[in-house]
Structures are given as structure tokens and as C-alpha cells.
Design a protein around this motif. Structure first.
Motif, short mmCIF file in Angstrom:
data_model
loop_
_atom_site.label_atom_id
_atom_site.label_comp_id
_atom_site.label_asym_id
_atom_site.label_seq_id
_atom_site.Cartn_x
_atom_site.Cartn_y
_atom_site.Cartn_z
N MET A 105 74.74 -51.91 77.33
CA MET A 105 75.80 -51.54 78.01
C MET A 105 76.38 -50.20 77.59
SD MET A 105 76.23 -54.03 80.10
CE MET A 105 78.08 -54.46 80.69
N ALA A 106 76.38 -49.27 78.52
CA ALA A 106 76.66 -47.86 78.13
C ALA A 106 77.77 -47.39 78.99
CB ALA A 106 75.66 -46.90 78.20
N GLY A 107 78.50 -46.40 78.41
CA GLY A 107 79.45 -45.72 79.60
C GLY A 107 80.31 -44.75 79.03
N VAL A 108 81.14 -43.99 79.65
CA VAL A 108 82.09 -43.15 79.01
C VAL A 108 83.52 -43.74 78.74
CG1 VAL A 108 81.46 -41.11 80.29
CG2 VAL A 108 83.30 -42.40 81.30
N ASN A 109 84.30 -43.25 78.00
CA ASN A 109 85.63 -44.03 77.43
C ASN A 109 86.37 -44.67 78.80
OD1 ASN A 109 84.79 -41.46 76.17
ND2 ASN A 109 85.68 -42.73 74.58
N ALA A 191 80.05 -47.84 72.00
CA ALA A 191 81.31 -47.10 72.06
C ALA A 191 81.14 -46.40 73.31
CB ALA A 191 81.51 -46.46 70.95
N GLY A 192 82.61 -46.02 74.01
CA GLY A 192 82.58 -45.33 75.02
C GLY A 192 82.19 -43.68 74.49
N ARG A 193 81.18 -43.21 75.34
CA ARG A 193 80.75 -41.75 74.99
C ARG A 193 81.04 -40.97 76.15
NH1 ARG A 193 76.82 -43.19 71.47
NH2 ARG A 193 77.52 -45.47 71.87
N LEU A 194 81.42 -39.44 76.10
CA LEU A 194 81.27 -38.73 77.16
C LEU A 194 79.90 -38.22 77.04
CD1 LEU A 194 84.63 -36.90 76.77
CD2 LEU A 194 83.93 -38.46 78.54
N HIS A 195 79.31 -38.06 78.28
CA HIS A 195 77.93 -37.61 78.44
C HIS A 195 77.70 -36.36 78.10
CE1 HIS A 195 80.15 -36.99 81.88
NE2 HIS A 195 79.54 -35.95 82.04
N ASN A 196 78.59 -35.43 77.73
CA ASN A 196 78.31 -34.05 77.46
C ASN A 196 78.39 -33.89 76.10
OD1 ASN A 196 81.02 -34.55 77.50
ND2 ASN A 196 81.56 -32.31 77.92
N ALA A 234 81.30 -38.91 88.13
CA ALA A 234 80.38 -40.22 87.94
C ALA A 234 78.80 -39.78 88.17
CB ALA A 234 80.81 -41.38 88.73
N LEU A 235 78.61 -39.15 89.04
CA LEU A 235 77.22 -38.68 89.21
C LEU A 235 76.96 -37.89 87.88
CD1 LEU A 235 75.10 -38.40 91.32
CD2 LEU A 235 76.10 -36.31 92.38
N ARG A 236 77.34 -36.99 87.67
CA ARG A 236 76.85 -36.37 86.45
C ARG A 236 76.77 -37.28 85.06
NH1 ARG A 236 74.18 -32.69 84.91
NH2 ARG A 236 74.49 -31.95 82.85
N GLN A 237 77.52 -38.15 85.13
CA GLN A 237 77.54 -39.21 84.20
C GLN A 237 76.27 -40.07 84.23
OE1 GLN A 237 81.05 -41.72 84.16
NE2 GLN A 237 82.06 -40.05 84.09
N ALA A 238 76.18 -40.54 85.47
CA ALA A 238 74.76 -41.44 85.85
C ALA A 238 73.43 -40.59 85.48
CB ALA A 238 74.82 -41.86 87.14
N GLN A 239 73.49 -39.27 85.74
CA GLN A 239 72.46 -38.43 85.56
C GLN A 239 71.99 -38.19 83.94
OE1 GLN A 239 73.08 -34.37 86.89
NE2 GLN A 239 71.13 -34.32 87.70
N VAL A 240 73.05 -38.09 83.39
CA VAL A 240 72.98 -37.74 81.95
C VAL A 240 72.47 -38.87 81.15
CG1 VAL A 240 73.84 -36.76 79.89
CG2 VAL A 240 74.48 -35.75 82.02
N PHE A 241 73.33 -39.94 81.56
CA PHE A 241 72.69 -41.45 80.83
C PHE A 241 71.32 -41.91 81.20
CE2 PHE A 241 77.44 -41.84 79.83
CZ PHE A 241 77.21 -42.49 78.43
N ASN A 242 71.08 -41.41 82.45
CA ASN A 242 69.69 -41.79 82.72
C ASN A 242 68.68 -41.06 82.22
OD1 ASN A 242 67.75 -43.19 84.50
ND2 ASN A 242 67.77 -41.51 85.87
N GLU A 243 68.90 -39.71 81.85
CA GLU A 243 67.93 -38.71 81.27
C GLU A 243 67.82 -39.19 79.67
OE1 GLU A 243 69.42 -34.75 81.48
OE2 GLU A 243 68.98 -34.87 83.69
N VAL A 244 68.90 -39.91 79.06
CA VAL A 244 69.00 -40.21 77.83
C VAL A 244 68.31 -41.52 77.61
CG1 VAL A 244 70.21 -40.56 75.59
CG2 VAL A 244 70.76 -38.50 77.20
N VAL A 245 68.57 -42.45 78.33
CA VAL A 245 68.07 -43.87 77.73
C VAL A 245 67.20 -44.46 79.09
CG1 VAL A 245 69.44 -44.37 75.84
CG2 VAL A 245 70.39 -44.75 78.16
N GLY A 246 67.58 -44.03 80.16
CA GLY A 246 66.68 -44.64 81.38
C GLY A 246 67.60 -45.67 81.82
N ASP B 250 87.83 -33.30 77.27
CA ASP B 250 86.28 -32.84 76.78
C ASP B 250 85.37 -33.35 77.43
OD1 ASP B 250 87.38 -35.47 76.07
OD2 ASP B 250 86.26 -35.47 74.14
N GLY B 251 85.26 -34.07 78.64
CA GLY B 251 84.20 -34.35 79.30
C GLY B 251 83.92 -33.05 80.05
N ASP B 252 82.90 -33.11 81.20
CA ASP B 252 82.69 -31.97 81.90
C ASP B 252 83.02 -32.16 83.04
OD1 ASP B 252 80.72 -33.75 82.79
OD2 ASP B 252 79.15 -32.66 82.58
N ALA B 253 84.05 -32.86 83.63
CA ALA B 253 84.85 -33.25 84.85
C ALA B 253 85.35 -31.94 85.25
CB ALA B 253 85.41 -34.30 84.83
#
Lengths: 302, 445
Positions: A105-109, A191-196, A234-246, B250-253
């Protein structure tokens, strides 16, 4: 309460907002293209996203022009149909057939990862499965304790290390433990992590890699937990997480509020990642398999 | 995914270059883009409407300043209006005349209340006050543990009582304890909730009654979408809030939620959370958020961070070198070192105007820096000071020495020359026309 009723109740606020507004727009108006501006407004304020909104509006426009849509009932039906289509076929979580089945399980904070894991554990323990939880959020204060409470509540086993230790090691140990105990399911909290944040995303990559050292084709599912109140980010989150771990799926949480979770349309449209589960309440059984038809139907049901 | 608004507006106005006044039709075309940009930034739809009306009024018939393109002019108007909408800088937290000052933290689940409570306590302690943290979030498993752990990290006392489910009772006892121990600031962390839950809202109201807070602070997640308005409004109506703290900046929102929340509550945004670590809370700067919403990069933050990394004297020296047109590979190496000290490169690049879009596609390879460093290190002192010396055989030697290829060396030299050219242009611009200019930072890629 049956499944559909609960879903309806959970989405009541969403539905009221959305349907009431569609109807108020359509009341006493001849259906022409000026109505579309208002519908566009409604879709956008539901966080559906500019792209998906444009698609729906485009289709409506053509149907109005060709005369396929004449009355307001047609418009509602058309929106409903198009929206369900945009979300694709249901792809529920299936853990049978692989043992132990490993979910990362992954996701931002603050999106509700740990809570989702708790609910998921409850579901499978209730089905008589043996579940191992990995306390991989070694960063946030008391995250391990939070998961431990869920483990006690549900009767799942928990593998934990000390705060600040390497989450990849925790994940590895949990998978190993599940193998030796012949467990059915391992759910790994992170841990929650911001995708950037590159470093944190690298850490996630490492967790994923280390799990494979124990079971090469694990994790069998990598789920991104998305807060239903999140906007276009959220779209950006999904995009980056997808690139990193699929990613193999999305879990959409907090849908019992007034937020509409419209962002899932954009996520599926842009990235093709299916929505697997939705959280519609705080109780353990409020985590549901996602079905596009039911989701959209519940939005429009009176 | 997001094209920067400045690019879009420039496209709208491209055909209009040179006209003196902003005409109604042109403004409307531009405002359509502004509207989409704001919506993409998650600014609430109704707020966008109000905002666009205001802009329209300000923009039509406005004379385009000599130094600006019409697109830039509109951006300037939008930017200024955004700043107005977002409120003033530095809204400090009010202290009660008779201590303890009670501050109540409220907000949705997962917005970052508990973490922010800890961060705020740290700010107060830095100001020489004696805060007490109160764990009144009895809803979420382990919320108490989280606050206790934060208290330990900060070496600050935390009042908690695991034996009760009544937050009002907890708060009453906590206040008693604060008075006894001479604590002058009491920070109450309440349960996070979805605002639709009337029962819990009731509970919050009771807590407010019991603790009589000087301020109720609403903690809002900067990533929230259109719903931000609903939650802020409900909290304000049902409980009454005095200020807002934005988290996860600190996110990119884009942070359009800031605009929405501020507009519907009329309350000031006081702080923003910019990282997970306990010291990452900053006073709110409207102009920075305005730029971010517009996709213009966080120039000010960038400049401030740059200032931290650069010594004043060195900066002056560098400026001199640029003026004298004597920027060398040695200077480049120094500059890169400083740049890398400023944090992960992608964060920094994202703050630079125009870069936001550019780096969407470019994966910044930190290794590239190592390569550049190696190439420069393989030059002789003379070569570093005078790039004209770099002929074919020297380049070949440098490539061998640095483990790179001649093509790599050539590319670096070319980039270096381009940087010098850009600097010359900057020099030409300095002290010339005043007005709204996009600063350009020399970047070696």
C-alpha cells in the motif's frame, strides 16, 4: 442493509449534490447547447477534471445536435452511461490462488492508508484467512501503534521493527514470516510520501525491490490510496507512483463526505489504472469493491 | 499535464502584439484561459466566478505597460488580484491577555492536524513561551500516541488521558494542569472528522465551549479539490474559525484550495506546512501562492533559498564577474556546488518560472552534475579560466581524464557559452526598463 443500500447511503451526500444540481439545471429548459455550459460546471466542481469533462460534453453535444437527446431524462441517462464507460470494467481484488498474496500500500500523507489496511485485514480475517500486517511506516510518530491497534482489533499478525528503522527490512521480514507461517495474505503499510520527493520515492522503489528477494513475483498488488477529497493533484500522484512502482489499482477513500471523488475519472482515463476499492465510512465493513456501474448508479439513484 | 498560464496567455495575445489597450474581446479570451487555469489548480468553481468578474473589471481598457506583452499584463493583473484575494502577510496568532492562551486545532481527517499542532508548539517555544499539548483526538487509533511522540521529540509536555472517551473532560483537566504548571500556551489537538458528521461537530462545539480558545485554527490540506469550500464553510459556520493553516504545501499541488478556503471563510491563512519534519512550518506568503496557482513557479522561495546558500560577498563577486563578462568554468563549478547544497534539484527547478513545465518531461539526472564536475575537474587551471584554450586535443584529454566522451565535453562547453550569452543579456537588462520581468536563471542543461 444490503450492499447497494449501504453504498447509496454512503454516497447520499454526493448523490444529492450532483443529481440535485443536474436536475435544477435541466428544469424547465429546452435542451440546447447552452445547457452544456452548466453541466460542464457541475462536472468540474465534482473534480471530474477538465479532460474527462470535455469528453462527456463533446458526446452530449453530438447527441443534442443529432436529436438523440430531447428531454432532461435523456441527458441524465447519457451522462450516467458515459461516466460508467469512462471507469471501465470492475476489477476487484482477488487474493485466492497465490499464497502468501502480497499487497503493498502506498500513498501521500493522510489519505487513510493505515485505516484502509485495517479494514482490509478485517475483511480477510472474517473470511477465515490468516493475515500478516507489516508496519512499514516507520517514520510518522505512532504509525506503528496505529497499525498495532488494528492488528489487535482484527486478530491479524503484525511484524514491526523500531521507529526509524528501514521499511524495506520490515516488508521483507513480514513476507518471510508469512511464508514460514503459511499465511494467506501480507499487507504492507508504508509511510505517507509526497510524490515529488525523489528520496522518498526511491525508498518505495527499494521496498518493492526487497520484497521480490523473498518472493520474485510479489507484490501481487500495489495499491495507491487516494483521498476522495483530493483535487486534480491526485492525477499527478497516480502518475508518479505508477512510474515508480507500477500500480495495479487505486483505493479511493473518504467518499462518505461531500466530496465526489470525480478525480477517478481522470485517473482511469489518463492512466488506465482501475479503481479497486472505495471507502465509504469509518466502519471496518465500509471498504467496498469498486464497481463503475454501481458507483455511477448510486450517484444518480433517487 | 499543466501548461503554465503564462504560456497560454502569451498564445492568446500573440496576434495582438503591439496594441495599446486591452480590449474587451481580448480580455474575455484571456479570461477563459485564466478560468481553466484556476479550475485546474482546484480553485472552487464559485470562487473562480467571483474572481473572474473582478479581473474583468480591472483589465478591460487597461493600458499595456511599455515593458510588458499583453499576456504579461493580464498575468500581472491576475497575480495582483490573487494576492488581494489571498489576504495580507503575516497574520500572527493572537495571545490572550490572561494566560494561558488556548488554541484549538480543527480540520478534516488526514489534513495534518496533529503534526501541525506539534509544529506550532515549536514555534511558540522558540518565541520563549511554555506550551502544553493536549491530546483531545480520542477518535483515531493512536492519535494520542502520535502527539505524545511529538511531545517527546520537542521535549514538551503532553496532557492525555487514555481512560476516557470524553474530550471535554480531557480538556478541562488539561487547562487545570496548564494553570498549575504555569504553561502559557495550550494547544488542543481535536479529532479529525468528515464535516458531515453532525455528532462529532457537536462534540467539537462542546470542546470549544469548555476551553474558550483565543483562536480556533482550521487545518486544510493544500491538495483538496473542489470540496475544500464545503468543509471550510461548515467548520466556520458550525464551530467558528479564526484562522487557517495550509498543510502539505511541499507537494506539487497548485494549492487552489487556499484561495477557496480564504474566500469563503474570510479568515486569514496564517501558516503553511512545508514538510514532514517538525520545523517545517512557515508564515503564509500570499504572493508565493498566487504565483504557484498561476503556475509561475515559486520565485521568491527560490531566491530566498538561494540567498541562504550563497554568501552575500560571494554573490556580489559573482555579479561582478557577470558584469565584467568574465564568468569562467571555475565559477560554474562553484555555482553548481551551491545549487546542489540547496536541496533536491527537482524541487529547486520546480520553483523557477518556466521550468515548471520544462521539467515535466526532463528527468533531472543528479548524475549529470557529477559528470559536469568531473569534466571541469579534469581541466587545467588555465583552461578553467579561459575556455578559448579548449581545442580538440585538449577536449579529448579532458574526456579521457573525466571518464566521459568528447561529445559530453563539447556539450558542456556549448552550454557554458550559452550561459555566458544569457548572462550578457541579463546584464543588458539590468537597470534598464523597470516592470514585470521574468527573471532568468542560468542553468547548465
Amino acid at each position: 442493509m444490503g450492499f447497494f443500500d449501504r453504498l447509496k447511503a454512503g454516497l447520499a451526500k454526493t448523490r444529492h449534490n450532483f443529481v440535485a444540481r443536474v436536475e435544477s439545471v435541466l428544469l424547465n429548459r429546452t435542451i440546447d447547447e447552452s445547457v452544456l455550459d452548466d453541466i460542464e460546471e457541475i462536472l468540474i466542481t465534482s473534480d471530474v477534471g477538465a479532460g474527462a469533462t470535455e469528453d462527456i460534453i463533446q458526446i452530449l453535444k453530438e447527441k443534442i445536435r443529432s436529436g438523440a437527446i430531447a428531454g432532461s431524462a435523456d441527458v441524465t441517462a447519457c451522462i450516467q452511461g458515459e461516466m460508467a464507460k469512462l471507469l471501465g470494467h470492475p476489477q476487484p481484488l482477488v487474493i485466492e490462488g497465490i499464497k502468501p498474496y502480497v499487497i503493498l500500500m502506498a500513498g501521500v500523507n493522510g489519505v487513510g492508508k493505515t485505516t484502509t489496511i485495517g479494514k482490509l485485514a478485517q475483511r480477510y480475517v472474517d473470511e477465515g484467512k490468516s493475515v500478516v500486517l507489516a508496519a512499514g511506516d516507520t517514520f510518522r510518530a505512532a504509525a506503528v501503534e496505529q497499525l498495532e491497534i488494528w492488528a489487535q482489533r482484527t486478530g491479524a499478525a503484525i511484524i514491526r521493527h523500531q521507529a526509524g528503522s528501514d521499511p524495506a527490512a520490515v516488508a521483507f521480514d513480514a513476507v518471510e514470516a508469512a511464508k514460514s507461517r503459511n499465511a494467506d495474505l501480507v499487507i504492507i503499510d508504508t509511510a505517507g510520501r509526497l510524490h515529488n520527493k525523489t528520496q522518498l520515492m526511491d525508498e518505495l522503489k527499494k521496498i518493492n525491490r526487497v520484497i521480490k528477494k523473498s518472493i520474485p513475483d510479489a507484490p501481487h498488488d500495489i495499491l495507491l490510496v487516494v483521498d476522495g477529497t483530493t483535487g486534480q493533484n491526485a492525477l499527478r500522484q497516480a502518475q508518479v507512483f505508477n512510474e515508480v512502482v507500477g500500480l495495479t489499482g487505486i483505493v479511493l477513500t473518504k467518499l462518505d463526505g461531500t466530496a465526489k471523488g470525480g478525480i477517478v475519472f481522470a485517473i482511469y482515463k489518463e492512466l488506465g489504472i482501475p479503481i479497486k476499492l472505495i471507502g465509504i465510512g469509518e466502519k471496518a465493513d465500509d471498504l467496498r469493491d469498486f464497481s463503475a456501474n454501481d458507483f455511477v448508479k448510486a450517484l444518480f439513484e433517487k | 499535464m499543466f501548461e503554465s498560464l503564462s504560456d497560454k496567455l502569451d498564445a492568446v495575445f500573440k496576434k495582438l502584439k503591439g496594441r495599446g489597450l486591452l480590449k474587451e474581446d481580448d480580455v474575455d479570451a484571456a479570461l477563459k484561459e485564466v478560468r481553466m487555469a484556476l479550475l485546474e489548480a482546484d480553485v472552487n468553481f464559485k470562487v473562480v466566478k467571483d474572481f473572474i468578474a473582478l479581473i474583468r473589471e480591472r483589465a478591460v481598457g487597461k493600458e499595456v505597460l511599455e515593458s510588458l506583452t499583453p499576456g504579461q499584463q493580464v498575468i500581472k493583473i491576475v497575480h495582483d488580484a490573487l494576492c488581494d484575494f489571498l489576504g495580507t502577510v503575516n497574520s500572527r496568532i493572537q495571545l490572550a491577555p490572561n494566560p494561558p492562551t488556548v488554541i484549538m486545532m480543527v480540520g478534516l481527517q488526514g489534513s495534518g492536524k496533529t503534526t501541525t499542532t506539534g509544529k506550532l508548539a515549536r514555534v511558540f517555544r522558540k518565541e520563549g513561551r511554555r506550551p502544553l499539548l493536549v491530546a483531545a483526538d480520542l477518535q483515531r487509533p493512536a492519535a494520542i500516541d502520535q502527539l505524545v511522540t511529538l511531545g517527546k521529540q520537542l521535549d514538551l509536555p503532553v496532557y492525555s488521558d487514555t481512560g476516557t472517551k470524553d474530550p471535554v473532560a480531557v480538556c478541562r483537566e488539561a487547562l487545570k494542569k496548564a494553570r498549575l504548571d504555569g504553561r502559557d500556551v495550550v494547544l488542543v489537538d481535536t479529532a479529525g472528522r468528515l464535516h458531515v458528521d453532525d455528532e462529532l461537530m457537536d462534540q467539537l462545539r462542546k470542546v470549544k465551549e469548555a476551553v474558550q480558545p483565543k483562536e480556533v485554527l482550521f487545518v486544510a490540506d493544500a491538495m483538496t479539490g473542489q470540496d475544500a469550500v464545503n468543509s471550510a464553510k461548515t467548520f466556520n459556520e458550525k464551530i467558528g474559525i479564526d484562522g487557517i493553516i495550509l498543510t502539505k504545501m511541499d507537494g506539487d499541488a497548485r494549492g487552489g484550495a487556499a484561495l477557496s478556503v480564504r474566500h469563503v471563510t474570510g479568515r486569514p491563512i496564517k501558516y503553511m506546512g512545508v514538510g514532514e519534519k517538525i520545523d517545517m512550518l512557515e508564515p503564509f506568503h500570499p504572493d508565493r501562492i498566487a504565483k504557484r496557482i498561476l503556475g509561475m513557479g515559486d520565485v521568491v522561495t527560490f531566491i530566498e533559498q538561494a540567498q541562504d546558500a550563497y554568501d552575500q560577498k560571494e554573490a556580489a563577486k559573482l555579479a561582478n564577474r557577470i558584469m565584467e563578462d568574465s564568468f569562467t568554468f571555475e565559477d560554474l563549478r562553484e555555482q553548481l556546488k551551491k545549487l546542489r547544497n540547496m536541496g533536491p534539484l527537482e524541487n529547486i527547478l520546480g520553483m523557477i518560472p518556466g521550468m515548471g513545465k520544462a521539467i515535466k518531461d526532463i528527468k533531472v539526472d543528479e548524475k549529470e552534475f557529477v559528470r559536469i564536475d568531473a569534466i571541469i575537474n579534469s581541466m587545467t587551471n588555465a583552461e578553467r579560466r579561459d575556455h578559448d584554450l579548449l581545442n580538440g586535443s585538449r577536449r579529448k584529454r579532458i574526456a579521457m581524464g573525466s571518464g566521459t566522451t568528447v561529445a559530453d565535453v563539447n556539450r558542456l562547453v556549448k552550454q557554458f557559452l550559452e550561459m555566458r550569452k544569457m548572462m550578457k543579456m541579463m546584464k543588458g537588462g539590468m537597470g534598464g526598463k523597470k516592470g514585470f520581468r521574468m527573471p532568468k536563471f542560468p542553468m547548465p542543461f
